[in-house]
Each structure stands twice: as structure tokens, then as C-alpha cells.
Design an enzyme around this catalytic site. Structure first.
Site, PDB file in Angstrom:
ATOM      1  N   ASP A 124       0.851  -1.192   0.000  1.00  0.00           N
ATOM      2  CA  ASP A 124       0.000   0.000   0.000  1.00  0.00           C
ATOM      3  C   ASP A 124       0.890   1.246   0.000  1.00  0.00           C
ATOM      4  OD1 ASP A 124      -2.137   1.935   0.608  1.00  0.00           O
ATOM      5  OD2 ASP A 124      -3.347   0.174   0.989  1.00  0.00           O
TER       6      ASP A 124
ATOM      7  N   HIS B  52       1.962   2.078  -3.275  1.00  0.00           N
ATOM      8  CA  HIS B  52       1.028   3.068  -3.811  1.00  0.00           C
ATOM      9  C   HIS B  52       1.557   4.498  -3.713  1.00  0.00           C
ATOM     10  CE1 HIS B  52      -2.597   0.109  -3.171  1.00  0.00           C
ATOM     11  NE2 HIS B  52      -1.648  -0.372  -3.939  1.00  0.00           N
TER      12      HIS B  52
END
Ligand SMILES: *[C@@H]1O[C@H](CO)[C@@H](O)[C@H](O)[C@H]1NC(C)=O
Ligand SMILES: *[C@@H]1O[C@H](CO)[C@@H](O)[C@H](O)[C@H]1NC(C)=O
Ligand SMILES: *[C@@H]1O[C@H](CO)[C@@H](O)[C@H](O)[C@H]1NC(C)=O
Ligand SMILES: *[C@@H]1O[C@H](CO)[C@@H](O)[C@H](O)[C@H]1NC(C)=O
Ligand SMILES: *[C@@H]1O[C@H](CO)[C@@H](O)[C@H](O)[C@H]1NC(C)=O
Ligand SMILES: *[C@@H]1O[C@H](CO)[C@@H](O)[C@H](O)[C@H]1NC(C)=O
Ligand SMILES: *[C@@H]1O[C@H](CO)[C@@H](O)[C@H](O)[C@H]1NC(C)=O
Ligand SMILES: *[C@@H]1O[C@H](CO)[C@@H](O)[C@H](O)[C@H]1NC(C)=O
Length: 403
Positions: free
Chosen positions: A229, A252
Site C-alpha cells: 500500500d 502506492h
């Protein structure tokens, strides 16, 4: 002769002072977890020993105390290391590996945390280059609703969380395979996070590297994040956040915005990201907010950034929606202003290197693009594209692409 008589005692005195000061670290009272019953075999539950060592250190009136975790492997169930403490300064010295219990019933009392450090002043957690926290996340990821959509969404524990700590240093440590976030700072003041490596598989859900929430004056430096993430997420109520010399990917990217909840207020300001490399990430520099949010995200500066094959290198998304059904259109939004992108270069894997999707009701203001050079990864002779809506921006130097 006279000279010698005078200087000899002075020299001796200096030597004594020097010896006293250089020897002082050994005089710090040490609390070794083995003296409190830790086995360090990686199987036995050592939580009680850690808790006991912590309590004794925290209650000690010595000026500087050290909790020592030698170079072995320790299995811990959820533990809270709580302050305030009597000593002026506490060092948690972790030479070994601390692994999480994989028995989910151990987390029933508090489903949101594995290890918590709370309300401690002047704490240093130092891994000396060998210390590791391992969340053993696999048992949790399998049952995440983000991985298996037919399962209900339940809360997963953060690996290591600091809450309400002031004057905190976390350094020279590795974090891996967190159950959820690896390292979280919440309501902390004056934080330095240095020389950290945070790693989890690319498809592990919500395994952010460093999460910053409601925290003021935090300096993140020289960190490598490869997770499933965000490398760094900076959310609600955070102020004066600096991240320098960051290596990110896969993951991310760096994300700024409101906490992962609709209608929440952002109020993030004075963020400076300087010298970061993103490689193979989905996003690079992302500001994301939900419709219906409130407050602001302002005075944000990104400088000296390199992108390698990043899907969305620069993105502001005020219509962020992470649910299956489309999010309802709402009038309120987080006001985004004064965002500087300076010296940003590299490649985008998609054709679109810049996307500003700002709110119709609260357009983005004071956006500056300066010396931007982003190409398409597939064809570096081609400038990538930009897509912009509801944004007021300026260009300085060269910006390619631009709105
Ligand atoms: C540990 O700290 C967290 C966060 O403050 C809290 O929610 C939890 O109840 C605490 N657990 C125990 C056993 O005190
Ligand atoms: C998990 O913990 C529970 C409660 O302490 C215990 O009954 C159970 O046997 C444990 N499971 C495993 C696989 O160790
Ligand atoms: C998803 O969860 C359901 C319900 O527990 C289970 O039957 C299924 O095997 C899981 N799918 C995968 C891919 O793990
Ligand atoms: C957010 O606020 C809107 C308008 O006040 C409301 O309709 C909506 O239900 C709220 N959503 C959540 C998730 O609280
Ligand atoms: C965020 O800032 C706005 C504007 O200054 C203020 O009205 C609001 O109360 C703040 N929200 C929080 C949660 O601090
Ligand atoms: C950004 O990079 C440029 C050139 O690489 C350098 O001259 C400048 O000092 C850097 N800025 C900061 C704030 O480090
Ligand atoms: C570039 O990124 C795309 C999209 O994420 C990916 O499919 C591809 O494998 C990447 N290429 C390389 C060489 O990493
Ligand atoms: C902005 O986001 C909305 C909602 O996701 C989407 O429908 C729209 O196409 C986006 N606009 C741009 C310019 O990306």
C-alpha cells in the site's frame, strides 16, 4: 618546570572528564528482557517478560534507562508499552527479531494493534541495523475483504503504533510483513524516523509503510519502503511533515489526505517531500480526498523526485472512492491549496503523468508546476499527457506535460 606543574593536573582532569563522559553510556541502567524471563526461542510467548522489563525501566528514577532486546528471536502477543515514565530518557535497544503471534484469538481484546508505545516522552527505539519487527501478516491478509471480496471487512492490527509520544526517535530498524500498517505515528510531537526499511509483498492489503496521523513536526529520512500500500500516508491533523531521501516501490506511493473515512476532515499542512525515488508504484505523489470531506490540505511541496515506470506520477483526486458502488456526489470537499511540484522527472507507465481531478465546488488553488519532465515509459521520446479539471495553476520553467 612551572609549566609542567600547572598543566599536568589540568591534563589529568581533562582525561578524567573525558573518561567519565565516554563511559557514561555503560552507566545507563539496563533492563535486559532475559532477566525478566524472556526465552528468545521464537516460539515461547515472551510478552510478559517484555512487559515486565518495560514497567521496571519506565518506573525507574535513573536519568537514562535502556530496555535491551538481545540478538535472538522473540514471539510477542499484543503488548502496550505505556508512559508516562519517571526516567528522563528511555532507549529501547533492539538487536534481535521480534515476531508477532499468529494466533488470531490473541488479538481479541484489541483488534487494532499488535505493539503500542503510548504517552512516552523522550523515547528512542533503535535497531542498530539488526533489529526487526515482523508482523507475520499472511494469516491476516488471506482473510482481508480486499483480497477475498466474499469475506466481511474486519479490523486488522497495525504492527507498531506510537500514540501521543513526544520527542521520539525510531531508527535503524527493519519492519516486515505487517498485519496492516507497519509503523504508525498518531498524535505525536517531534518525531524522527531514520534509516528504516519496511517491506511486504506487493499484493498485501493495507500494508502502508509509515502512517502519520495527527502528528506535528516529524522528520522521516533515509527510508526504503516496498509494500502493498502507501509508502507513506500523511492524514488528518498532521502538520510540519518532512520526508527526505525516500525510496518507494512497489507500493502506492506517498499519499496525503484525510483519514480513510468519508466525511472526515483533512487539515494537513506544511508537508515537504524532498529527494524521493518511486519505482513501479501505482501512484507517485498523491493527494486524495473523499467527497463530503472538510478542512484543508495546504502548503505541500514536492521537490527532486524521480519516477520509474509509475502509473500516476502526479495525482490529485478529490473524487476518491474505494467502494464498489459509485460514491454519491456531495457538495463539501477538502480545500486543496498551495501545492508545489518542482524538479520532477522520469517515466509514467500509463500515458497520463499528471491528473488533477479537483472538486467542482472547491477547485484546487495555487498549484505550481516547475521543471517537470515526465515521459511515457513505453516511448521516452513522447511526453506523457496531463488531465486537469477544476484546478488553478501556474507554470515556472518548463513543465512537460502540463494542463
Ligand atoms: C493498548 O493501547 C490501545 C491504544 O491506545 C488501546 O486501544 C488498547 O485498549 C490498549 N490495550 C490494553 C490491553 O491496554
Ligand atoms: C490460540 O489461542 C487460544 C486461546 O489462548 C488457544 O485456545 C488455541 O489453542 C490457540 N491456537 C493455536 C493454534 O495455538
Ligand atoms: C474466500 O472466502 C470464502 C468464504 O470463506 C471461501 O469459501 C473462499 O475459498 C475464499 N476464496 C479464496 C480465493 O480464498
Ligand atoms: C456524509 O455526509 C453526508 C451529508 O451530510 C451524508 O448524507 C452521508 O451519509 C455521510 N456519509 C457517511 C459515511 O457518514
Ligand atoms: C479543520 O480546519 C477547519 C478550518 O480551520 C476547522 O474549522 C475544523 O474544525 C478543523 N477540523 C479539525 C478536526 O481540526
Ligand atoms: C534538489 O536537487 C537539486 C539538483 O539536483 C539541488 O541543487 C537542490 O539542492 C535540491 N534541493 C534540495 C532542497 O535538496
Ligand atoms: C511497468 O509498469 C507496468 C504497469 O504497472 C507493468 O505492467 C510493467 O511490468 C512494468 N515494466 C517493468 C519493466 O517493470
Ligand atoms: C474525476 O473523477 C470522477 C469520479 O471518479 C470521474 O468520473 C471523472 O472522469 C474524473 N475526471 C477526470 C478529469 O479525471
Amino acid at each position: 618546570m612551572l609549566m609542567k606543574i600547572i598543566t599536568l593536573p589540568a591534563t589529568l582532569l581533562l582525561i578524567l572528564i573525558f573518561l567519565a563522559s565516554s563511559a557514561s553510556p555503560d552507566h545507563h541502567r539496563k533492563f535486559n528482557v532475559h532477566d525478566f524471563g524472556a526465552k528468545g526461542d521464537g516460539i515461547t510467548d515472551d510478552s510478559k517478560a517484555f512487559n515486565e522489563a518495560w514497567k521496571r525501566a519506565c518506573n525507574s528514577w535513573e536519568k537514562h534507562v535502556v530496555v535491551l532486546v538481545p540478538n535472538s528471536k522473540y514471539m510477542l502477543k499484543p503488548v502496550n508499552f505505556s508512559g508516562p515514565c519517571n526516567s528522563d530518557q528511555i532507549t529501547f535497544k533492539i538487536k534481535g527479531k521480534i515476531v508477532a503471534s499468529e494466533n488470531r484469538s490473541d488479538y481479541e481484546k484489541d483488534t487494532e494493534h499488535w505493539l503500542v508505545f503510548e504517552e512516552i516522552h523522550n523515547l528512542r527505539v533503535d535497531g542498530g541495523g539488526t533489529g526487526i519487527f515482523d508482523g507475520k501478516g499472511r494469516v491476516w491478509w488471506q482473510t482481508s475483504c480486499k483480497v477475498n471480496r466474499s469475506l466481511p471487512c474486519t479490523s486488522l492490527p497495525y504492527a507498531v503504533t506510537f500514540i501521543g509520544c513526544t520527542k521520539l526517535r525510531v531508527e535503524n530498524l527493519k519492519f516486515r510483513n505487517a498485519q496492516k500498517m507497519h509503523l504508525s505515528f498518531e498524535r505525536c510531537e517531534k518525531v524522527r524516523a531514520l534509516n528504516l526499511r519496511l517491506t511486504a509483498p506487493e499484493h498485501s492489503p493495507n500494508t502502508d509503510g509509515i502512517h502519520v496521523e495527527g502528528t506535528h513536526n516529524i522528520n522521516i529520512r533515509n527510508c526504503v519502503m516496498r509494500t502493498g500500500d502507501d509508502c507513506i500516508s500523511i492524514v488528518s491533523g498532521s502538520k510540519n511533515v518532512r520526508a527526505t531521501d525516500i525510496t518507494c516501490g512497489p507500493g502506492h506511493g506517498i499519499s496525503i489526505g484525510s483519514l480513510g473515512a468519508r466525511n472526515s476532515s483533512a487539515n494537513v499542512s506544511n508537508v515537504f517531500v524532498n529527494r524521493a525515488i518511486f519505482s513501479g508504484t501505482t501512484n507517485g505523489l498523491r493527494i486524495k480526498t473523499w467527497q463530503g470531506g472538510s478542512g484543508y490540505a495546504k502548503k505541500i511541496r514536492f521537490e527532486n523526485i524521480t519516477m520509474h515506470n509509475v502509473t500516476n506520477p502526479i495525482i490529485i483526486d478529490q473524487y476518491y472512492c474505494d467502494q464498489v458502488e459509485p460514491c454519491q456526489e456531495q457538495v463539501s470537499a477538502v480545500q486543496i491549496s498551495k501545492v508545489v511540484y518542482r524538479s520532477i522527472q522520469g517515466t509514467s507507465s500509463a500515458g497520463e503523468a499528471i491528473r488533477f481531478n479537483c472538486s467542482k465546488h472547491f477547485p484546487c488553488q495555487g498549484i505550481l508546476l516547475e521543471d517537470i519532465n515526465l515521459k511515457s515509459y513505453g516511448d521516452v521520446r513522447q511526453s506523457a499527457k496531463a488531465s486537469c479539471s477544476n484546478v488553478k495553476f501556474k507554470i515556472k520553467g518548463k513543465a512537460s506535460p502540463s494542463c
